[in-house]
Write an enzyme that holds these catalytic residues in place. Sequence first.
Site, PDB file in Angstrom:
ATOM      1  N   ARG A  22       0.862  -1.182   0.000  1.00 24.25           N
ATOM      2  CA  ARG A  22       0.000   0.000   0.000  1.00 24.25           C
ATOM      3  C   ARG A  22       0.894   1.227   0.000  1.00 24.25           C
ATOM      4  O   ARG A  22       1.169   1.800   1.065  1.00 24.25           O
ATOM      5  CB  ARG A  22      -0.915  -0.054   1.219  1.00 24.25           C
ATOM      6  CG  ARG A  22      -2.004  -1.113   1.056  1.00 24.25           C
ATOM      7  CD  ARG A  22      -2.602  -1.503   2.373  1.00 24.25           C
ATOM      8  NE  ARG A  22      -1.620  -2.196   3.204  1.00 24.25           N
ATOM      9  CZ  ARG A  22      -1.884  -2.758   4.381  1.00 24.25           C
ATOM     10  NH1 ARG A  22      -3.093  -2.704   4.878  1.00 24.25           N
ATOM     11  NH2 ARG A  22      -0.933  -3.370   5.047  1.00 24.25           N
ATOM     12  N   ASP A  31       2.430   4.889  -0.164  1.00 27.29           N
ATOM     13  CA  ASP A  31       1.923   6.167   0.346  1.00 27.29           C
ATOM     14  C   ASP A  31       1.674   7.179  -0.764  1.00 27.29           C
ATOM     15  O   ASP A  31       2.161   7.019  -1.881  1.00 27.29           O
ATOM     16  CB  ASP A  31       2.983   6.802   1.272  1.00 27.29           C
ATOM     17  CG  ASP A  31       2.998   6.155   2.633  1.00 27.29           C
ATOM     18  OD1 ASP A  31       1.958   5.644   3.067  1.00 27.29           O
ATOM     19  OD2 ASP A  31       4.078   6.172   3.260  1.00 27.29           O
ATOM     20  N   TYR A  40      12.512  -1.721  -2.852  1.00 34.15           N
ATOM     21  CA  TYR A  40      12.253  -0.288  -3.003  1.00 34.15           C
ATOM     22  C   TYR A  40      13.541   0.409  -3.386  1.00 34.15           C
ATOM     23  O   TYR A  40      14.634  -0.003  -2.973  1.00 34.15           O
ATOM     24  CB  TYR A  40      11.767   0.331  -1.685  1.00 34.15           C
ATOM     25  CG  TYR A  40      10.306   0.112  -1.398  1.00 34.15           C
ATOM     26  CD1 TYR A  40       9.356   0.985  -1.906  1.00 34.15           C
ATOM     27  CD2 TYR A  40       9.882  -0.949  -0.613  1.00 34.15           C
ATOM     28  CE1 TYR A  40       8.005   0.798  -1.641  1.00 34.15           C
ATOM     29  CE2 TYR A  40       8.533  -1.142  -0.345  1.00 34.15           C
ATOM     30  CZ  TYR A  40       7.600  -0.257  -0.865  1.00 34.15           C
ATOM     31  OH  TYR A  40       6.272  -0.443  -0.601  1.00 34.15           O
ATOM     32  N   ARG A  88      11.772   4.835   3.769  1.00 30.69           N
ATOM     33  CA  ARG A  88      12.110   6.259   3.753  1.00 30.69           C
ATOM     34  C   ARG A  88      12.900   6.671   4.995  1.00 30.69           C
ATOM     35  O   ARG A  88      13.664   7.642   4.952  1.00 30.69           O
ATOM     36  CB  ARG A  88      10.844   7.097   3.619  1.00 30.69           C
ATOM     37  CG  ARG A  88      10.277   7.027   2.204  1.00 30.69           C
ATOM     38  CD  ARG A  88       8.787   7.295   2.135  1.00 30.69           C
ATOM     39  NE  ARG A  88       8.468   8.648   2.539  1.00 30.69           N
ATOM     40  CZ  ARG A  88       7.214   9.113   2.641  1.00 30.69           C
ATOM     41  NH1 ARG A  88       6.186   8.318   2.374  1.00 30.69           N
ATOM     42  NH2 ARG A  88       7.003  10.347   3.005  1.00 30.69           N
TER      43      ARG A  88
END
Lengths: 249, 249
Positions: free
Chosen positions: A52, A54, A113, A200
């Site tokens: 999911r 952001d 990622y 992040r």
Amino acid sequence: MGNIKIILAYDGTNYHGFQEQRGTKFVTIQSVLEERLARLTGREIRIIAASRTDAGVHARGQVVNFIADDWPIPVERLVRALNGILPEDIVTLSAEEVPGDFHARFSAVAKTYCYTIYNSPVPSPFWRLYSLHVPHPLDIEAMREAGRYILGKHDFVVFRALGTPVQSTERTLYTVAVNRSGLLVRLELRADGFLYHMARMIAGTLLRVGMGKVLPGSMPDVLCGREKRLAGPVLPAGGLCLERVEYGP
Amino acid sequence: MGNIKIILAYDGTNYHGFQEQRGTKFVTIQSVLEERLARLTGREIRIIAASRTDAGVHARGQVVNFIADDWPIPVERLVRALNGILPEDIVTLSAEEVPGDFHARFSAVAKTYCYTIYNSPVPSPFWRLYSLHVPHPLDIEAMREAGRYILGKHDFVVFRALGTPVQSTERTLYTVAVNRSGLLVRLELRADGFLYHMARMIAGTLLRVGMGKVLPGSMPDVLCGREKRLAGPVLPAGGLCLERVEYGP
């Protein structure tokens, strides 16, 4: 046709993240995709996503699946049919039928990622939505050294923002790669799963290492919580991209 | 401080081209830049650009100059000061003082444009604003062969859309390069000048050669006007980028 797996790429700039937010009118990747699938098929479809992402986060290899019984479109025509009605910032890369027990989220064994930094004294108008602009010189070797300390199986709770409760904050980080190519510095993170904002926050910590504000050797203390204040910050969403999701054999 | 030369990069997506259109409220690169320069200096500044790029066309190396007498900002601080107040899709790359007779347009001796094609069965959400998506396979060798026929000094009137009258339609094309890198095909055109829509019409013609719709050997007939109908089409603006402008010694 039963269980359909789709791989998606999207520019997340104009969306409030992947997941539909009930009771709100925010446009999400999920709401657009479900609406287009309903338009194509005349059926209400609920999709399940591997990740999911952001608001503002991009994807080159998001995976979704949905159960479609009595489905009117041959799966080999689905890519073209969907791309014909999706907005240009969401693209269907592939579609295939998979076994009934395939679940985009629960069947995933690894996700990758990538966080992109545009490292130059002046910013780039072309990378502004897909990277973080960092004008300071970065010590790539120090960032790599810091990355090696967090490789493997750990409790990553310090690299987690407050969010939905999870059963365990233990994850296994398989890869932390830091590479420079021209003015771009890319941080690649591959793990069996990511906590909320984990990618992040790790990127933010490694960036501070690269800027000389945190020593690589502090990473064990950061990870175990002794130097929790050195974890993060959560870097802006635009630099992050979900590259791929892997499934078992 | 007298004559200031600035090199700019911009994402042209959200602008109605470079040049201010008097009597309209369209936002152009020029109107934004002049407004910000006025804000910085308290003076009305008129800028001259090397190339009046069309709506949606991008630049990595646009050059502008302006005369600024009694100027309050040291030129070495101008890059940072301007980037601090420009929108993120327009970036000042450099600023320097130049001799009084330097004119961004008339002093230019060569300009390079690049047209980018995203050549893949499915489009990319990340390249949608910076390329033309072409799903068909392309014959790069045929495109190169066609390019060789138009190299050199010619009357390029068939590659010119209707527009402002010009004194001569003769131009010298120094480079026509076609290169594939992954899914991207880039057409680089370097010339002493370009007619209105010339770069996008040459790109359109070479694209049709690459798709097998025009034979490379037809190019001399296209150029001399015997096969004028084979020239073009004008490809969409988003694929075009002004790469650099060269000046004499």
